[in-house]
Design an enzyme around this catalytic site. Structure first.
Site: not given
Ligand code: ARG
Length: 480
Positions: A179, A300, A306, A313
């Site tokens: 979980h 970024s 960043k 992803e």
């Protein structure tokens, strides 16, 4: 080798003008006085996709003409001539001395037209006893047999990278989760072996698909075989197939192999998406378990600080394509009447996309993992504070004779005691405090609850104990 050029190659404006539509290579012009308009011709053409099958198409034709010669269906010299010319065409294509005509209807028409242009009547003999329906099924199967082997190589290479990592981290303790809540201490090696177990199944799934893929449809004709004395055993053997397909109608209608591989590829991509989700989580500031190489990260355009896990992803996102392609093939086949229908031409684009996607995802995932650094300190620190040792405390009591349900309750009460008094670990409580909950606690509880000892104690087959994980690694290496 030629891969598919872009769609623009066969875009509508590039199609031949009405009347002259691919005239040189149209195989069916005899029956139809009128030719489709350029836009319509381009709509039904498939050369921009099936050009990828060119070498398989040539190989299939070489086997077919040699068999025609042996069976006396065409003169032996003509067979030799055709075979030699087909070999030459393959060489010229490989050397970049010959371009595939993007205006041909499909790769089969292109090769046959080329043979006829070069050899005249001999070229007109190549298609005896054959249809593009069995031809395309053959080309596709031949191509996929090779592609499947190359995907299995990519998986093996990826497994090597993962198992080397696992081997280096059999003692690197980290939290395991259910979980997404801290559950019990495991090791990074154990976790990576979990991933590897999925990839190993993927490889064996592909090996299994090969058994059904490995049948030769050549000789099935349009759907009903041929009255010519073809030798299907001979072509199947010479093309390296295990056997000819059983039924000619099934041979041209069947795309189960494509469906099965689309499912297998979607499962691989699904696995990779889950591994990458773990990585995205680990790469967050909050976790900080993994430090992806700068070359495997992106920045970024606005936020100067960043360092994003874009590769992870995107691999996660690519799964969507493979799931979509599987749906495309299922929908394509649903309710399709026997035997061949032109709908089937849509099969290759979907499967080629899944194939390419899975191949590049495996390669990218491997590169990203091979260059990543892990922060063992952060992972170890994350093992204390979430009471991950509570199950081990309960099992300690069970080993000393307490019934499990009572031990579970006792450990739970101790966790509450800790929370009430602001203690982060069960081991922060004194022996007196622990004995207040159960007289069975002794001084050895403190060692037993150290995360590395919790992990070492779970040495059952499949467990996270370092020696056991090394055994798992050995078995996975053996299966590669
Ligand atoms: N391009 C076709 C395909 O990929 C080849 C077979 C065409 N056969 C036909 N009868 N139109 O399925």
């Amino acid at each position: 080798m030629e891969t598919d050029k872009t769609l623009s190659e066969s875009s509508l404006s590039a199609a031949p003008p009405p009347g002259k539509t691919g005239e040189s290579s149209l195989l069916w012009a005899g029956r139809l006085a009128e030719k489709p308009e350029a836009e319509a011709f381009a709509f039904q053409a498939s050369i921009h996709i099936d050009r990828r099958l060119v070498f398989e198409d040539i190989e299939g034709s070489r086997s077919h003409v040699m068999m025609l010669g042996k069976q006396g269906i065409i003169p032996a010299e003509t067979a030799g001539l055709l075979d030699g010319e087909l070999a030459r065409i393959a060489e010229e294509l490989a050397a970049g001395k010959l371009d595939i005509d993007g205006e041909a209807e499909d790769i089969h028409s292109f090769i046959e037209a080329l043979l006829t242009r070069r050899l005249g009547d001999a070229g007109r003999m190549v298609h005896a006893g054959r249809s593009r329906n069995d031809q395309v099924a053959l080309d596709f199967r031949l191509y996929l047999k090779r592609a499947l082997a190359s995907i299995r190589d990519e998986i093996a290479e990826t497994l090597r990278v993962l198992l080397d990592l696992a081997e280096a981290h059999t003692e690197t303790v980290m939290p395991g989760y259910t979980h997404l809540q801290r559950a019990q201490p495991v090791t990074l090696g154990h976790w990576i072996c979990a991933w590897a177990s999925g990839l190993e199944r993927d490889s064996s799934r592909l090996a299994d698909a090969l058994k059904r893929l490995d049948e030769c449809p050549l000789g099935s004709g349009a759907l009903a075989g041929s009255a010519l004395p073809l030798d299907r055993e001979e072509t199947a053997r010479s093309l390296g197939f295990a056997r000819p397909t059983l039924n000619s109608m099934d041979s041209v209608a069947d795309r189960d192999f494509a469906l099965e591989l689309a499912a297998d590829f979607a499962i691989i991509a699904t696995h990779l998406s889950r591994f990458c989700e773990d990585i995205v989580i680990w790469a967050s500031e909050e976790f900080g378990f993994i430090d992806l190489a700068e070359s495997w990260s992106t920045g970024s355009s606005i936020m100067p600080q960043k360092k994003n896990p874009d590769f992870a992803e995107l691999i996660r996102g690519k799964q969507a394509r493979t799931a979509g392609n599987l749906m495309t093939l299922l929908s394509l086949l649903k309710g399709l009447p026997y035997a061949y229908d032109k709908d089937l031409q849509e099969d290759k684009e979907a499967l080629f996309d899944s194939l390419d996607t899975v191949k590049s995802c495996l390669r990218m995932f491997r590169g990203m993992m091979g260059s990543a650094r892990f922060d063992a300190g952060r992972m170890a620190a994350a093992c204390s504070g979430g009471f991950l040792e509570a199950t081990d405390a309960a099992e300690y009591l069970v080993r000393k004779g307490m019934p499990f349900r009572k031990a579970h309750e006792t450990a739970a009460l101790i966790v509450r005691d800790c929370i009430d008094s602001g203690q982060k670990r069960i081991g922060d409580r004194s022996l007196e405090q622990l004995k207040g909950r159960s007289a069975l606690f002794e001084n050895d509880i403190y060692r037993a609850l150290e995360p590395i000892n919790c992990v070492r104690a779970r040495s059952l087959p499949g467990g996270p104990a370092p020696a056991e994980v090394r055994r798992q690694i050995g078995i996975l290496r053996g299966r590669m």
